[in-house]
Design a protein around this motif. Structure first.
Motif, PDB file in Angstrom:
ATOM      1  N   LYS A 230       0.827  -1.211   0.000  1.00 29.88           N
ATOM      2  CA  LYS A 230       0.000   0.000   0.000  1.00 29.88           C
ATOM      3  C   LYS A 230       0.860   1.259   0.000  1.00 29.88           C
ATOM      4  CE  LYS A 230      -3.966   2.131   0.346  1.00 29.88           C
ATOM      5  NZ  LYS A 230      -5.005   2.046  -0.703  1.00 29.88           N
ATOM      6  N   PHE A 231       1.988   1.202   0.703  1.00 31.43           N
ATOM      7  CA  PHE A 231       2.858   2.375   0.823  1.00 31.43           C
ATOM      8  C   PHE A 231       4.286   1.972   0.463  1.00 31.43           C
ATOM      9  CE2 PHE A 231      -0.525   2.776   3.997  1.00 31.43           C
ATOM     10  CZ  PHE A 231      -1.090   3.989   3.641  1.00 31.43           C
ATOM     11  N   PRO A 232       4.662   2.082  -0.799  1.00 28.71           N
ATOM     12  CA  PRO A 232       6.034   1.733  -1.191  1.00 28.71           C
ATOM     13  C   PRO A 232       7.047   2.621  -0.469  1.00 28.71           C
ATOM     14  CG  PRO A 232       4.590   1.932  -3.109  1.00 28.71           C
ATOM     15  CD  PRO A 232       3.833   2.458  -1.945  1.00 28.71           C
ATOM     16  N   GLN A 233       8.088   1.992   0.053  1.00 27.68           N
ATOM     17  CA  GLN A 233       9.112   2.715   0.794  1.00 27.68           C
ATOM     18  C   GLN A 233      10.266   3.093  -0.135  1.00 27.68           C
ATOM     19  OE1 GLN A 233       8.434   3.122   4.574  1.00 27.68           O
ATOM     20  NE2 GLN A 233       6.659   2.911   3.229  1.00 27.68           N
ATOM     21  N   LYS A 234      10.910   4.220   0.164  1.00 29.95           N
ATOM     22  CA  LYS A 234      12.014   4.705  -0.646  1.00 29.95           C
ATOM     23  C   LYS A 234      13.337   4.210  -0.064  1.00 29.95           C
ATOM     24  CE  LYS A 234       9.549   8.843  -2.191  1.00 29.95           C
ATOM     25  NZ  LYS A 234       9.574  10.333  -2.318  1.00 29.95           N
ATOM     26  N   ASP A 235      14.433   4.626  -0.713  1.00 27.71           N
ATOM     27  CA  ASP A 235      15.758   4.177  -0.285  1.00 27.71           C
ATOM     28  C   ASP A 235      16.022   4.604   1.158  1.00 27.71           C
ATOM     29  OD1 ASP A 235      16.133   3.177  -2.793  1.00 27.71           O
ATOM     30  OD2 ASP A 235      17.223   4.931  -3.540  1.00 27.71           O
ATOM     31  N   GLY A 236      16.509   3.666   1.946  1.00 28.65           N
ATOM     32  CA  GLY A 236      16.802   3.937   3.337  1.00 28.65           C
ATOM     33  C   GLY A 236      15.594   3.837   4.253  1.00 28.65           C
ATOM     34  N   GLU A 237      14.438   3.502   3.694  1.00 30.35           N
ATOM     35  CA  GLU A 237      13.224   3.382   4.497  1.00 30.35           C
ATOM     36  C   GLU A 237      12.740   1.929   4.483  1.00 30.35           C
ATOM     37  OE1 GLU A 237      11.489   7.848   3.290  1.00 30.35           O
ATOM     38  OE2 GLU A 237      10.472   6.019   2.624  1.00 30.35           O
ATOM     39  N   GLU A 238      12.007   1.554   5.500  1.00 29.32           N
ATOM     40  CA  GLU A 238      11.452   0.213   5.568  1.00 29.32           C
ATOM     41  C   GLU A 238      10.238   0.192   6.475  1.00 29.32           C
ATOM     42  OE1 GLU A 238      13.807  -2.726   7.542  1.00 29.32           O
ATOM     43  OE2 GLU A 238      14.791  -1.244   8.833  1.00 29.32           O
ATOM     44  N   VAL A 239       9.411  -0.818   6.256  1.00 28.20           N
ATOM     45  CA  VAL A 239       8.272  -1.040   7.137  1.00 28.20           C
ATOM     46  C   VAL A 239       8.785  -1.817   8.345  1.00 28.20           C
ATOM     47  CG1 VAL A 239       5.999  -2.086   7.382  1.00 28.20           C
ATOM     48  CG2 VAL A 239       6.663  -1.041   5.210  1.00 28.20           C
ATOM     49  N   GLU A 240       8.569  -1.257   9.536  1.00 31.73           N
ATOM     50  CA  GLU A 240       9.082  -1.854  10.767  1.00 31.73           C
ATOM     51  C   GLU A 240       7.923  -2.407  11.595  1.00 31.73           C
ATOM     52  OE1 GLU A 240      12.987   1.015  11.391  1.00 31.73           O
ATOM     53  OE2 GLU A 240      11.121   1.490  12.429  1.00 31.73           O
ATOM     54  N   PHE A 241       8.115  -3.612  12.112  1.00 36.49           N
ATOM     55  CA  PHE A 241       7.089  -4.315  12.876  1.00 36.49           C
ATOM     56  C   PHE A 241       7.674  -4.722  14.220  1.00 36.49           C
ATOM     57  CE2 PHE A 241       4.592  -7.791  14.368  1.00 36.49           C
ATOM     58  CZ  PHE A 241       3.316  -7.650  13.839  1.00 36.49           C
ATOM     59  N   PHE A 242       6.954  -4.397  15.305  1.00 32.20           N
ATOM     60  CA  PHE A 242       7.450  -4.728  16.641  1.00 32.20           C
ATOM     61  C   PHE A 242       6.286  -5.214  17.504  1.00 32.20           C
ATOM     62  CE2 PHE A 242      10.017  -1.184  15.063  1.00 32.20           C
ATOM     63  CZ  PHE A 242      11.293  -1.731  15.106  1.00 32.20           C
ATOM     64  N   TYR A 243       6.448  -6.444  18.048  1.00 29.56           N
ATOM     65  CA  TYR A 243       5.523  -6.876  19.093  1.00 29.56           C
ATOM     66  C   TYR A 243       5.903  -6.162  20.388  1.00 29.56           C
ATOM     67  CZ  TYR A 243       3.608 -10.585  16.173  1.00 29.56           C
ATOM     68  OH  TYR A 243       2.965 -11.281  15.174  1.00 29.56           O
ATOM     69  N   GLN A 244       4.888  -5.669  21.091  1.00 30.93           N
ATOM     70  CA  GLN A 244       5.168  -4.824  22.245  1.00 30.93           C
ATOM     71  C   GLN A 244       4.806  -5.447  23.594  1.00 30.93           C
ATOM     72  OE1 GLN A 244       3.231  -0.985  21.113  1.00 30.93           O
ATOM     73  NE2 GLN A 244       5.303  -0.161  21.401  1.00 30.93           N
ATOM     74  N   GLU A 245       3.667  -6.161  23.674  1.00 26.61           N
ATOM     75  CA  GLU A 245       3.234  -6.609  24.997  1.00 26.61           C
ATOM     76  C   GLU A 245       2.234  -7.753  24.887  1.00 26.61           C
ATOM     77  OE1 GLU A 245       1.116  -3.551  27.031  1.00 26.61           O
ATOM     78  OE2 GLU A 245      -0.285  -3.194  25.381  1.00 26.61           O
ATOM     79  N   PHE A 246       2.122  -8.499  25.977  1.00 31.99           N
ATOM     80  CA  PHE A 246       1.064  -9.485  26.130  1.00 31.99           C
ATOM     81  C   PHE A 246      -0.135  -8.770  26.753  1.00 31.99           C
ATOM     82  CE2 PHE A 246       4.956 -11.969  26.147  1.00 31.99           C
ATOM     83  CZ  PHE A 246       4.649 -12.987  25.258  1.00 31.99           C
ATOM     84  N   GLY A 247      -1.114  -8.459  25.939  1.00 32.50           N
ATOM     85  CA  GLY A 247      -2.268  -7.736  26.418  1.00 32.50           C
ATOM     86  C   GLY A 247      -3.277  -8.640  27.104  1.00 32.50           C
ATOM     87  N   ASP A 248      -4.379  -8.057  27.538  1.00 32.28           N
ATOM     88  CA  ASP A 248      -5.416  -8.821  28.225  1.00 32.28           C
ATOM     89  C   ASP A 248      -6.041  -9.866  27.308  1.00 32.28           C
ATOM     90  OD1 ASP A 248      -4.985  -7.308  30.473  1.00 32.28           O
ATOM     91  OD2 ASP A 248      -6.573  -5.864  30.015  1.00 32.28           O
ATOM     92  N   SER A 249      -6.226  -9.510  26.030  1.00 27.64           N
ATOM     93  CA  SER A 249      -6.881 -10.439  25.101  1.00 27.64           C
ATOM     94  C   SER A 249      -6.067 -10.708  23.850  1.00 27.64           C
ATOM     95  CB  SER A 249      -8.248  -9.885  24.680  1.00 27.64           C
ATOM     96  OG  SER A 249      -9.065  -9.619  25.804  1.00 27.64           O
ATOM     97  N   SER A 250      -4.940 -10.029  23.673  1.00 25.04           N
ATOM     98  CA  SER A 250      -4.171 -10.169  22.441  1.00 25.04           C
ATOM     99  C   SER A 250      -2.703  -9.861  22.701  1.00 25.04           C
ATOM    100  CB  SER A 250      -4.715  -9.222  21.373  1.00 25.04           C
ATOM    101  OG  SER A 250      -4.575  -7.870  21.798  1.00 25.04           O
ATOM    102  N   ILE A 251      -1.883 -10.270  21.750  1.00 26.89           N
ATOM    103  CA  ILE A 251      -0.471  -9.867  21.742  1.00 26.89           C
ATOM    104  C   ILE A 251      -0.385  -8.627  20.848  1.00 26.89           C
ATOM    105  CG2 ILE A 251       1.864 -10.533  21.109  1.00 26.89           C
ATOM    106  CD1 ILE A 251       1.125 -13.406  21.696  1.00 26.89           C
ATOM    107  N   ASN A 252      -0.056  -7.510  21.432  1.00 27.47           N
ATOM    108  CA  ASN A 252      -0.137  -6.222  20.743  1.00 27.47           C
ATOM    109  C   ASN A 252       1.173  -5.902  20.024  1.00 27.47           C
ATOM    110  OD1 ASN A 252      -2.754  -5.845  21.819  1.00 27.47           O
ATOM    111  ND2 ASN A 252      -1.885  -4.998  23.714  1.00 27.47           N
ATOM    112  N   PHE A 253       1.026  -5.201  18.902  1.00 25.73           N
ATOM    113  CA  PHE A 253       2.191  -4.798  18.125  1.00 25.73           C
ATOM    114  C   PHE A 253       1.959  -3.411  17.529  1.00 25.73           C
ATOM    115  CE2 PHE A 253      -0.544  -6.902  15.001  1.00 25.73           C
ATOM    116  CZ  PHE A 253      -0.529  -6.015  13.942  1.00 25.73           C
TER     117      PHE A 253
END
Length: 313
Positions: A230-253
Motif C-alpha cells: 500500500k505504501f512503497p518505501q524509498k531508499d533507506g526506508e522500511e516497514v518496521e514491525f514490533f511486538y510490544q506486549e502481552f495484552g489482556d486479550s491479544s499480543i499487541n504490536f
C-alpha cells in the motif's frame, strides 16, 4: 458738590487711561502682525523651496516603498514584513525631506529640539509598550525564518493547525475543526514548535493485536507485506514491525512506515488506509484480531430449573 466733581474727574481720567492702553495694545498687535507679514514676504522664496522639497520627498517615498517591497518579494514570504520595511524606509525619506525643508526655513534650533524630543519620546514609548514591541520584534524574526511559513501545518503550545498569517504582532493558525487560533508572536518564539511541513516524508505508526493462538511470524509477514504494497518505501526506508506486549486479550504490536505527508490530515489518512489493509489481509487468512473478552466462572453448580440442589442429611 466738590466730592462729586472729583469723582467725575477721576472716572474721566481712568477712562482716558484705558482708552490709551487699548490703543497701545491694538498698535502692538498690529505691529506684530505686520512684522509676521513682512517676515513671511521676506521668506516667501524659502517657503516655496521648502514646499517643493516636501512634495518631492513625498513622491520619492512612494517609489521607495514600492521598490523595497518588490526587492523583498523573493526574499521575504510575509507581505506584512515587506509592507513594514517599505513603510519604514518611506518614513525615513519623508522625515529627511521635513528636516531639509526646516533647514531651508532657517529653523535649525527647532530641528535640534525636535530630534532631542523624539529621542526622549521614543524611550518613554518603548518602555510603555515593551510587551507590544516584543511581539512586533518576534513577528519580524518569524517572518525571516525559513522553518515556518504560511501554509505549513504546525503544533505549538497545545495548538495544532495550518499557518494562515504571520502578522507583526500575532500568529494566526486554523485548526482541523476550522477554528482560528491567535497566538502572540512572543509565545511562538519562546516555546517549542513542531512543523510537519518541513520534511516531505512522515513516519506513521499504527497499533494492533492478534490472538494468542495465532502464528506470530505469519501475522508479522502478512502485516508487513500489506503495508509495503500500500505504501512503497524509498531508499533507506522500511516497514518496521514490533511486538510490544502481552495484552489482556491479544499480543499487541505496532507497525511503522513512511508516507508522503506534510499535513496532519495526510497522516490520519495513511493510518486509516493501513488499518484497512491489515484488516483485509488478516480476514483473508483467518487471523484473529480479538476484542476484550471477560470470562465468568461459577464454582457452584446450578440445576436447569434454577433451584439449588438440596443438601444430603
Amino acid at each position: 458738590m466738590m466730592t462729586f466733581l472729583q469723582e467725575a474727574a477721576a472716572q474721566t481720567q481712568e477712562a482716558a487711561t484705558k482708552t490709551t492702553e487699548i490703543k497701545d495694545s491694538g498698535e502692538l498687535i498690529w505691529d506684530q502682525l505686520a512684522g509676521w507679514y513682512n517676515s513671511f514676504i521676506a521668506h516667501l522664496p524659502n517657503i516655496g523651496i521648502a514646499i517643493i522639497v516636501l512634495i518631492v520627498a513625498y513622491f520619492i517615498s512612494k517609489y521607495v516603498d514600492r521598490g523595497i517591497q518588490k526587492v523583498l518579494q523573493n526574499k521575504v514570504s510575509q507581505a506584512s514584513v515587506r509592507r513594514l520595511a517599505g513603510k519604514a524606509v518611506a518614513i525615513v525619506v519623508v522625515l529627511g525631506g521635513i528636516f531639509i525643508a526646516m533647514s531651508v526655513l532657517q529653523l535649525n534650533d527647532a530641528v535640534q529640539g525636535i530630534i532631542a524630543g523624539a529621542g526622549i519620546s521614543g524611550l518613554v514609548i518603548g518602555l510603555a509598550l515593551q510587551g507590544s514591541m516584543s511581539n512586533v520584534i518576534s513577528g519580524i524574526i518569524l517572518s525571516f525564518r525559513k522553518q515556518v511559513r504560511v501554509g505549513d501545518w504546525i503544533e505549538t503550545t497545545d495548538f495544532a493547525g495550518e499557518v494562515m498569517e504571520i502578522q507583526l504582532d500575532k500568529f494566526i493558525i486554523k485548526q482541523a475543526d476550522n477554528n482560528m487560533v491567535i497566538i502572540p508572536n512572543k509565545t511562538i518564539i519562546d516555546n517549542p514548535l513542531k512543523n510537519y511541513s518541513l520534511t516531505p516524508r512522515m513516519r506513521v505508526v499504527v497499533g494492533c493485536g492478534v490472538g494468542y493462538k495465532m502464528d506470530l511470524e505469519f501475522c508479522k509477514k502478512l502485516a508487513i507485506d500489506a503495508v509495503s504494497e500500500k505504501f512503497p518505501q524509498k531508499d533507506g526506508e522500511e516497514v518496521e514491525f514490533f511486538y510490544q506486549e502481552f495484552g489482556d486479550s491479544s499480543i499487541n504490536f505496532i507497525i511503522r512506515f513512511w508516507v508522503d505527508a506534510v499535513k496532519n490530515k495526510q497522516n490520519l489518512q495513511a493510518q486509516s488506509d493501513a488499518i484497512l489493509a491489515i484488516k483485509k489481509v488478516y480476514d483473508a487468512n483467518d487471523i484473529n484480531i480479538p476484542f476484550p473478552i471477560r470470562t465468568l466462572e461459577f464454582n457452584n453448580k446450578l440445576q436447569m430449573d434454577g433451584t439449588a440442589p438440596s443438601s444430603e442429611k
